[in-house]
Design a protein around this motif. Structure first.
Motif, PDB file in Angstrom:
ATOM      1  N   ALA A  32      -1.831 -15.003 -11.940  1.00 42.43           N
ATOM      2  CA  ALA A  32      -3.178 -15.585 -11.900  1.00 42.43           C
ATOM      3  C   ALA A  32      -3.345 -16.675 -12.952  1.00 42.43           C
ATOM      4  CB  ALA A  32      -4.218 -14.481 -12.091  1.00 42.43           C
ATOM      5  N   GLU A  33      -2.797 -16.443 -14.142  1.00 42.95           N
ATOM      6  CA  GLU A  33      -2.922 -17.430 -15.215  1.00 42.95           C
ATOM      7  C   GLU A  33      -2.013 -18.640 -14.990  1.00 42.95           C
ATOM      8  OE1 GLU A  33      -2.074 -15.521 -18.890  1.00 42.95           O
ATOM      9  OE2 GLU A  33      -3.966 -14.410 -18.962  1.00 42.95           O
ATOM     10  N   THR A  34      -0.799 -18.378 -14.543  1.00 38.10           N
ATOM     11  CA  THR A  34       0.196 -19.451 -14.426  1.00 38.10           C
ATOM     12  C   THR A  34      -0.081 -20.349 -13.237  1.00 38.10           C
ATOM     13  OG1 THR A  34       1.855 -18.021 -15.477  1.00 38.10           O
ATOM     14  CG2 THR A  34       2.671 -19.940 -14.250  1.00 38.10           C
ATOM     15  N   TYR A  35      -0.421 -19.741 -12.115  1.00 34.83           N
ATOM     16  CA  TYR A  35      -0.619 -20.520 -10.891  1.00 34.83           C
ATOM     17  C   TYR A  35      -2.094 -20.827 -10.635  1.00 34.83           C
ATOM     18  CZ  TYR A  35       4.294 -20.039  -9.755  1.00 34.83           C
ATOM     19  OH  TYR A  35       5.663 -20.145  -9.775  1.00 34.83           O
ATOM     20  N   GLU A  36      -2.974 -20.236 -11.462  1.00 35.65           N
ATOM     21  CA  GLU A  36      -4.410 -20.518 -11.394  1.00 35.65           C
ATOM     22  C   GLU A  36      -4.935 -20.380  -9.963  1.00 35.65           C
ATOM     23  OE1 GLU A  36      -4.507 -24.459 -13.098  1.00 35.65           O
ATOM     24  OE2 GLU A  36      -4.857 -23.626 -15.109  1.00 35.65           O
ATOM     25  N   CYS A  37      -4.645 -19.203  -9.381  1.00 33.71           N
ATOM     26  CA  CYS A  37      -5.089 -18.939  -8.003  1.00 33.71           C
ATOM     27  C   CYS A  37      -5.342 -17.447  -7.845  1.00 33.71           C
ATOM     28  CB  CYS A  37      -4.049 -19.431  -7.005  1.00 33.71           C
ATOM     29  SG  CYS A  37      -2.542 -18.430  -6.974  1.00 33.71           S
ATOM     30  N   PRO A  38      -6.029 -17.049  -6.769  1.00 33.39           N
ATOM     31  CA  PRO A  38      -6.249 -15.618  -6.527  1.00 33.39           C
ATOM     32  C   PRO A  38      -4.927 -14.903  -6.227  1.00 33.39           C
ATOM     33  CG  PRO A  38      -7.713 -16.979  -5.186  1.00 33.39           C
ATOM     34  CD  PRO A  38      -6.700 -17.900  -5.773  1.00 33.39           C
ATOM     35  N   VAL A  39      -4.856 -13.637  -6.646  1.00 32.46           N
ATOM     36  CA  VAL A  39      -3.677 -12.808  -6.396  1.00 32.46           C
ATOM     37  C   VAL A  39      -4.128 -11.520  -5.704  1.00 32.46           C
ATOM     38  CG1 VAL A  39      -1.716 -11.586  -7.387  1.00 32.46           C
ATOM     39  CG2 VAL A  39      -2.511 -13.724  -8.431  1.00 32.46           C
ATOM     40  N   VAL A  40      -3.519 -11.239  -4.558  1.00 31.48           N
ATOM     41  CA  VAL A  40      -3.789 -10.011  -3.807  1.00 31.48           C
ATOM     42  C   VAL A  40      -2.750  -8.973  -4.230  1.00 31.48           C
ATOM     43  CG1 VAL A  40      -3.918  -8.929  -1.527  1.00 31.48           C
ATOM     44  CG2 VAL A  40      -4.723 -11.291  -1.857  1.00 31.48           C
ATOM     45  N   ALA A  41      -3.214  -7.819  -4.698  1.00 30.82           N
ATOM     46  CA  ALA A  41      -2.310  -6.728  -5.060  1.00 30.82           C
ATOM     47  C   ALA A  41      -2.074  -5.869  -3.819  1.00 30.82           C
ATOM     48  CB  ALA A  41      -2.898  -5.893  -6.186  1.00 30.82           C
ATOM     49  N   TYR A  42      -0.837  -5.833  -3.375  1.00 30.26           N
ATOM     50  CA  TYR A  42      -0.480  -5.087  -2.159  1.00 30.26           C
ATOM     51  C   TYR A  42       0.476  -3.953  -2.522  1.00 30.26           C
ATOM     52  CZ  TYR A  42       3.163  -4.229   1.339  1.00 30.26           C
ATOM     53  OH  TYR A  42       4.134  -3.644   2.123  1.00 30.26           O
ATOM     54  N   SER A  43       0.160  -2.736  -2.088  1.00 28.81           N
ATOM     55  CA  SER A  43       1.008  -1.569  -2.335  1.00 28.81           C
ATOM     56  C   SER A  43       1.355  -0.893  -1.020  1.00 28.81           C
ATOM     57  CB  SER A  43       0.308  -0.563  -3.254  1.00 28.81           C
ATOM     58  OG  SER A  43       0.027  -1.139  -4.514  1.00 28.81           O
ATOM     59  N   ALA A  44       2.595  -0.430  -0.911  1.00 32.23           N
ATOM     60  CA  ALA A  44       3.071   0.246   0.296  1.00 32.23           C
ATOM     61  C   ALA A  44       3.324   1.713  -0.020  1.00 32.23           C
ATOM     62  CB  ALA A  44       4.348  -0.421   0.795  1.00 32.23           C
ATOM     63  N   ASP A  45       2.643   2.585   0.706  1.00 37.03           N
ATOM     64  CA  ASP A  45       2.879   4.024   0.569  1.00 37.03           C
ATOM     65  C   ASP A  45       3.980   4.408   1.547  1.00 37.03           C
ATOM     66  OD1 ASP A  45       2.917   6.752   0.477  1.00 37.03           O
ATOM     67  OD2 ASP A  45       0.815   7.046   1.041  1.00 37.03           O
ATOM     68  N   ILE A  46       5.200   4.594   1.012  1.00 42.77           N
ATOM     69  CA  ILE A  46       6.325   5.009   1.852  1.00 42.77           C
ATOM     70  C   ILE A  46       6.839   6.377   1.407  1.00 42.77           C
ATOM     71  CG2 ILE A  46       7.060   2.754   2.671  1.00 42.77           C
ATOM     72  CD1 ILE A  46       8.998   2.570   0.354  1.00 42.77           C
ATOM     73  N   GLY A  47       5.924   7.144   0.842  1.00 42.41           N
ATOM     74  CA  GLY A  47       6.253   8.524   0.519  1.00 42.41           C
ATOM     75  C   GLY A  47       6.415   8.817  -0.953  1.00 42.41           C
ATOM     76  N   GLN A  48       6.302   7.819  -1.816  1.00 42.17           N
ATOM     77  CA  GLN A  48       6.368   8.076  -3.253  1.00 42.17           C
ATOM     78  C   GLN A  48       5.096   8.783  -3.694  1.00 42.17           C
ATOM     79  OE1 GLN A  48       5.705   5.265  -1.695  1.00 42.17           O
ATOM     80  NE2 GLN A  48       5.251   3.550  -3.071  1.00 42.17           N
ATOM     81  N   LYS A  49       5.211   9.611  -4.695  1.00 41.98           N
ATOM     82  CA  LYS A  49       4.056  10.374  -5.184  1.00 41.98           C
ATOM     83  C   LYS A  49       3.261   9.500  -6.144  1.00 41.98           C
ATOM     84  CE  LYS A  49       5.595  13.950  -2.955  1.00 41.98           C
ATOM     85  NZ  LYS A  49       4.952  14.357  -1.677  1.00 41.98           N
ATOM     86  N   GLU A  50       2.131   9.011  -5.696  1.00 42.48           N
ATOM     87  CA  GLU A  50       1.298   8.134  -6.516  1.00 42.48           C
ATOM     88  C   GLU A  50      -0.162   8.563  -6.419  1.00 42.48           C
ATOM     89  OE1 GLU A  50       1.978   5.824  -8.568  1.00 42.48           O
ATOM     90  OE2 GLU A  50       4.002   5.114  -8.112  1.00 42.48           O
ATOM     91  N   ASP A  51      -0.896   8.302  -7.468  1.00 34.61           N
ATOM     92  CA  ASP A  51      -2.353   8.426  -7.448  1.00 34.61           C
ATOM     93  C   ASP A  51      -2.864   7.065  -6.978  1.00 34.61           C
ATOM     94  OD1 ASP A  51      -5.059   8.506  -7.918  1.00 34.61           O
ATOM     95  OD2 ASP A  51      -4.900   9.473  -9.882  1.00 34.61           O
TER      96      ASP A  51
END
Length: 407
Positions: A32-51
């Motif tokens: 966001a700071e370097t490219y001065e643009c919006p950043v979409v955070a994308y996460s894939a749930d493929i079975g890892q144990k995450e909160d």
């Protein structure tokens, strides 16, 4: 004289493959700071144990323009794991490709998210020394050649953990206060991998408390368990007679294998980028699945078909390991493999005991195994005298070679 900063393309919006850990949290802010643009955070749930609620909350707090979390467990197993296991894929004779096969589905969905959000760039947190940068970026190139690719680890100077932590603290990004694991971990529904840190000495035995999934085989139950796996056209469909979805089926096999210490391997593998790397893996359900599939093929595949297909397994496995899942050559091999699976329908029984799984039964309606031909007892379908001519013809060239050499 200091080096000139790299020339960076103009970017409107970036989709980052985001895990919520220190590295990708720093990357999110840095992008966001370097490219001065919006950043979409994308996460894939493929079975890892995450909160996942915590992952989403941290992404927002770190400055994400949007957060997208996708449940891909069924797609992962159905469209990636199962096709790979139809090919009996295994890298360098030991590694069941648990990390390798996860990267293409993460990349595929990341491209979808980029299209949905109007992004013109994608980014990942893989370092410049590993295989994952290749796997992610070959996927992007194959599926969306117009998207720009940003690999921060190849651009920035935050190439030490101390620098990452200092950057995070200066931007108000929470740094984990728990004891850092002295190795790197990656998990999904197929496996858990451990690399780096204390494992970089190939002579050092992994500490027992490192393993988070499988029981130490020495401490596994003293009684074996038997499990039956039903297949249809090469894919598992049921465990002990209960039909399950792909993800649920692999999860069931994981539970069985892990409880009995099945699926631990410790190898030094050849990375695609040129170096050797020591990796320790836990793949409990996959180990059971591959053993069962190969057992069923042993009674349903023609000999010559099996031998040709087996000769292609190393090549297929290298393609998966090296990141060429979306390549025309992998797709061609997949079609050939899938053609061989037409009659791979039946049931296999495994005996699971203290880190081992043994095939103890296999049956199929279209089995090529016929007791009346294979029996050592008297039979009326095989003329043993015919073997003499067969052997003479097979040995003719050997006799001629010997005669020539002896002349």
């Amino acid at each position: 004289m200091s080096a000139s900063p790299p020339l960076r393309p103009k970017v409107e919006k970036i989709v980052l493959a985001y895990s919520g850990g220190l590295d990708t949290s720093v990357i999110l802010k840095w992008l966001a700071e370097t490219y001065e643009c919006p950043v979409v955070a994308y996460s894939a749930d493929i079975g890892q144990k995450e909160d996942w609620a915590a992952v989403e909350r941290k992404a927002w707090e770190t400055g994400a323009d949007a957060v997208v979390i996708r449940d891909l467990k069924e797609e992962f197993v159905r469209d990636f794991v199962f096709p790979m296991f139809r090919a009996n894929a295994i890298y360098e004779g030991t590694y069941l490709l648990g990390t390798s096969i996860a990267r293409p589905i993460i990349a595929r969905e990341q491209v979808r998210v980029a299209r949905e959000t109007g992004a013109d760039a994608v980014s990942h947190g893989a370092t410049g020394k590993g295989n994952d940068q290749v796997r992610f970026e070959l996927g992007y190139m194959a599926l969306a050649p117009d998207l720009k690719i940003i690999a921060p680890w190849r651009e920035w100077d935050l190439n030490a953990r101390e620098r990452l932590i200092a950057y995070a603290e200066s931007r108000g990004i929470p740094v984990p206060v728990t004891r850092a694991r002295p190795y790197s971990m990656d998990a999904n529904l197929l496996h858990i991998s451990y690399e780096g840190g204390i494992l970089e000495d190939p002579w050092a035995e992994p500490p027992d408390d490192m393993f988070t999934w499988t029981v130490n085989p020495e401490k596994a139950p003293d009684r074996p368990v038997y499990v039956e796996i039903d297949f249809e056209r090469g894919d598992p469909v049921a465990v002990d007679g209960e039909r399950l979805t792909p993800a649920a089926l692999l999860g069931r096999l994981n539970d069985i294998g892990a409880a009995h210490g099945v699926g631990r391997v410790d190898i030094v593998e050849n990375r695609f980028v040129g170096m050797k790397s020591r990796g320790v893996y836990e793949t409990p359900g996959g180990t059971l699945l591959r053993a069962a599939h190969m057992a069923l093929e042993s009674i349903t595949l023609d000999r010559e078909v099996m031998h040709i297909r087996e000769g292609l397994v190393p090549r297929y496995s290298e393609l998966v390991y090296n990141g060429f899942w979306f390549s025309p050559e992998r797709e061609m091999l997949q079609r050939l493999v899938d053609e061989t699976q037409a009659d791979v329908t039946g049931t296999v029984r495994l005996k699971v005991y203290k880190g081992t799984c043994t095939v103890v039964g296999r049956k199929a309606e279209r089995s090529l195994y016929r007791p009346e031909f294979a029996t050592f007892e008297a039979d009326e379908v095989y003329r043993q005298a015919d073997a003499e001519g067969f052997i003479r013809l097979q040995g003719l060239r050997l006799k001629i070679r010997s005669l020539v050499r002896g002349a």
